[in-house]
Motif scaffolding. Structure first.
Motif, PDB file in Angstrom:
ATOM      1  N   PHE A 180       0.833  -1.205   0.000  1.00  0.00           N
ATOM      2  CA  PHE A 180       0.000   0.000   0.000  1.00  0.00           C
ATOM      3  C   PHE A 180       0.871   1.259   0.000  1.00  0.00           C
ATOM      4  N   ARG A 181       1.882   1.279   0.865  1.00  0.00           N
ATOM      5  CA  ARG A 181       2.749   2.460   0.952  1.00  0.00           C
ATOM      6  C   ARG A 181       3.469   2.699  -0.364  1.00  0.00           C
ATOM      7  N   TYR A 182       3.977   1.641  -0.949  1.00  0.00           N
ATOM      8  CA  TYR A 182       4.702   1.757  -2.210  1.00  0.00           C
ATOM      9  C   TYR A 182       3.782   2.281  -3.314  1.00  0.00           C
ATOM     10  N   ALA A 183       2.589   1.704  -3.420  1.00  0.00           N
ATOM     11  CA  ALA A 183       1.627   2.134  -4.437  1.00  0.00           C
ATOM     12  C   ALA A 183       1.187   3.574  -4.185  1.00  0.00           C
ATOM     13  N   ALA A 184       0.975   3.924  -2.925  1.00  0.00           N
ATOM     14  CA  ALA A 184       0.559   5.285  -2.589  1.00  0.00           C
ATOM     15  C   ALA A 184       1.657   6.287  -2.915  1.00  0.00           C
ATOM     16  N   ASP A 185       2.892   5.950  -2.580  1.00  0.00           N
ATOM     17  CA  ASP A 185       4.005   6.867  -2.842  1.00  0.00           C
ATOM     18  C   ASP A 185       4.248   7.080  -4.329  1.00  0.00           C
ATOM     19  N   ARG A 227      -6.279   5.154  -5.058  1.00  0.00           N
ATOM     20  CA  ARG A 227      -6.958   4.198  -4.168  1.00  0.00           C
ATOM     21  C   ARG A 227      -6.028   3.768  -3.035  1.00  0.00           C
ATOM     22  N   ALA A 228      -4.767   3.521  -3.357  1.00  0.00           N
ATOM     23  CA  ALA A 228      -3.814   3.131  -2.320  1.00  0.00           C
ATOM     24  C   ALA A 228      -3.594   4.279  -1.333  1.00  0.00           C
ATOM     25  N   LEU A 229      -3.535   5.510  -1.836  1.00  0.00           N
ATOM     26  CA  LEU A 229      -3.420   6.669  -0.941  1.00  0.00           C
ATOM     27  C   LEU A 229      -4.572   6.683   0.057  1.00  0.00           C
ATOM     28  N   SER A 230      -5.764   6.472  -0.454  1.00  0.00           N
ATOM     29  CA  SER A 230      -6.956   6.522   0.379  1.00  0.00           C
ATOM     30  C   SER A 230      -6.987   5.378   1.396  1.00  0.00           C
ATOM     31  N   VAL A 231      -6.796   4.164   0.935  1.00  0.00           N
ATOM     32  CA  VAL A 231      -6.885   3.002   1.829  1.00  0.00           C
ATOM     33  C   VAL A 231      -5.746   3.001   2.841  1.00  0.00           C
ATOM     34  N   TYR A 232      -4.525   3.248   2.377  1.00  0.00           N
ATOM     35  CA  TYR A 232      -3.367   3.259   3.280  1.00  0.00           C
ATOM     36  C   TYR A 232      -3.515   4.376   4.312  1.00  0.00           C
ATOM     37  N   GLY A 233      -3.945   5.547   3.859  1.00  0.00           N
ATOM     38  CA  GLY A 233      -4.155   6.653   4.788  1.00  0.00           C
ATOM     39  C   GLY A 233      -5.217   6.323   5.826  1.00  0.00           C
ATOM     40  N   ILE A 251      -0.873  10.997  12.067  1.00  0.00           N
ATOM     41  CA  ILE A 251      -0.468  12.174  11.282  1.00  0.00           C
ATOM     42  C   ILE A 251      -0.155  11.759   9.851  1.00  0.00           C
ATOM     43  N   GLN A 252       0.622  10.701   9.691  1.00  0.00           N
ATOM     44  CA  GLN A 252       0.973  10.219   8.348  1.00  0.00           C
ATOM     45  C   GLN A 252      -0.282   9.784   7.596  1.00  0.00           C
ATOM     46  N   GLY A 253      -1.202   9.130   8.291  1.00  0.00           N
ATOM     47  CA  GLY A 253      -2.459   8.714   7.664  1.00  0.00           C
ATOM     48  C   GLY A 253      -3.249   9.904   7.156  1.00  0.00           C
ATOM     49  N   ALA A 254      -3.322  10.960   7.947  1.00  0.00           N
ATOM     50  CA  ALA A 254      -4.046  12.167   7.520  1.00  0.00           C
ATOM     51  C   ALA A 254      -3.382  12.794   6.294  1.00  0.00           C
ATOM     52  N   ILE A 255      -2.077  12.739   6.227  1.00  0.00           N
ATOM     53  CA  ILE A 255      -1.365  13.276   5.058  1.00  0.00           C
ATOM     54  C   ILE A 255      -1.736  12.479   3.809  1.00  0.00           C
ATOM     55  N   TYR A 256      -1.743  11.159   3.920  1.00  0.00           N
ATOM     56  CA  TYR A 256      -2.123  10.319   2.779  1.00  0.00           C
ATOM     57  C   TYR A 256      -3.588  10.546   2.386  1.00  0.00           C
ATOM     58  N   ILE A 257      -4.457  10.663   3.373  1.00  0.00           N
ATOM     59  CA  ILE A 257      -5.873  10.910   3.080  1.00  0.00           C
ATOM     60  C   ILE A 257      -6.028  12.248   2.362  1.00  0.00           C
ATOM     61  N   ALA A 278     -12.016  12.688   0.580  1.00  0.00           N
ATOM     62  CA  ALA A 278     -12.478  14.070   0.734  1.00  0.00           C
ATOM     63  C   ALA A 278     -13.450  14.175   1.905  1.00  0.00           C
ATOM     64  N   TYR A 279     -14.355  13.213   2.022  1.00  0.00           N
ATOM     65  CA  TYR A 279     -15.286  13.206   3.150  1.00  0.00           C
ATOM     66  C   TYR A 279     -14.514  13.078   4.468  1.00  0.00           C
ATOM     67  N   GLN A 280     -13.550  12.177   4.516  1.00  0.00           N
ATOM     68  CA  GLN A 280     -12.763  12.000   5.738  1.00  0.00           C
ATOM     69  C   GLN A 280     -11.994  13.271   6.098  1.00  0.00           C
ATOM     70  N   MET A 281     -11.462  13.968   5.086  1.00  0.00           N
ATOM     71  CA  MET A 281     -10.757  15.221   5.359  1.00  0.00           C
ATOM     72  C   MET A 281     -11.724  16.264   5.891  1.00  0.00           C
ATOM     73  N   GLY A 282     -12.950  16.267   5.380  1.00  0.00           N
ATOM     74  CA  GLY A 282     -13.960  17.167   5.931  1.00  0.00           C
ATOM     75  C   GLY A 282     -14.173  16.897   7.414  1.00  0.00           C
ATOM     76  N   LYS A 283     -14.291  15.615   7.779  1.00  0.00           N
ATOM     77  CA  LYS A 283     -14.462  15.243   9.184  1.00  0.00           C
ATOM     78  C   LYS A 283     -13.234  15.641  10.008  1.00  0.00           C
ATOM     79  N   ILE A 284     -12.048  15.408   9.451  1.00  0.00           N
ATOM     80  CA  ILE A 284     -10.817  15.744  10.170  1.00  0.00           C
ATOM     81  C   ILE A 284     -10.762  17.247  10.438  1.00  0.00           C
ATOM     82  N   PHE A 285     -11.055  18.063   9.426  1.00  0.00           N
ATOM     83  CA  PHE A 285     -11.005  19.515   9.628  1.00  0.00           C
ATOM     84  C   PHE A 285     -12.169  20.016  10.483  1.00  0.00           C
TER      85      PHE A 285
END
Length: 157
Positions: A39-44, A49-55, A69-75, A87-94
């Motif tokens: 997941f990390r490799y695919a996200a990087d 999709r990997a960014l979202s799931v890994y985050g 913190i790293q998860g929020a960055i990936y999300i 995007a929905y998760q970032m809305g909740k985070i903010f």
């Protein structure tokens, strides 16, 4: 080499997701480490999709503040690339605020809009509530609430 890795990143993300969901060796630490590395490799290398799931895995299931913190960055990266769930998760985070992401009503509404425009039902429901009740410093807006309510009804129809 970077071009090659960027081109196979979605495939690596797909493989990681399939292994993650595969019931064999469900409790295996080795399988978990391997899948998280995929997941990390695919996200990087740019797999949205990997960014979202890994985050999501890091933020909601990771151990320690560093993983959150790293998860929020990936999300956030996934959300900025158009993933509606992220995007929905970032809305909740903010909206709620977390470690390096302080409460920011404007950013929360921006990410809810992004998710809702992509058809995310929970984001649409949240926008209806926001505009109906004047939450997150938006002020009440019956026209905006009606617009998102219509979108919600159209999505269910």
């Amino acid at each position: 080499m970077r071009l090659f890795m960027t081109s196979i990143a979605p495939l690596l993300g797909w493989v990681a997701f399939q292994l993650f969901r595969f019931p064999l060796l469900k409790k295996s630490r080795a399988k978990h480490r391997f899948v998280m590395k995929l997941f990390r490799y695919a996200a990087d290398y740019g797999s949205v999709r990997a960014l979202s799931v890994y985050g999501h895995l890091l933020f909601f299931r990771g151990e320690g503040m560093t993983n959150r913190i790293q998860g929020a960055i990936y999300i956030e990266r996934a959300a900025d690339k158009g993933d509606s769930k992220a995007a929905y998760q970032m809305g909740k985070i903010f909206e709620e605020g977390h470690q390096n992401y302080p409460v920011s009503p404007g950013k929360a509404v921006k990410y809810y809009h992004k998710a809702a425009e992509a058809g995310h039902i929970l984001a649409i429901k949240r926008l209806v509530d926001i505009y109906k009740n004047g939450e997150l410093e938006t002020g009440e807006s019956e026209s905006d609430a009606a617009h998102w309510l219509n979108q919600l009804e159209a999505g269910r129809g």
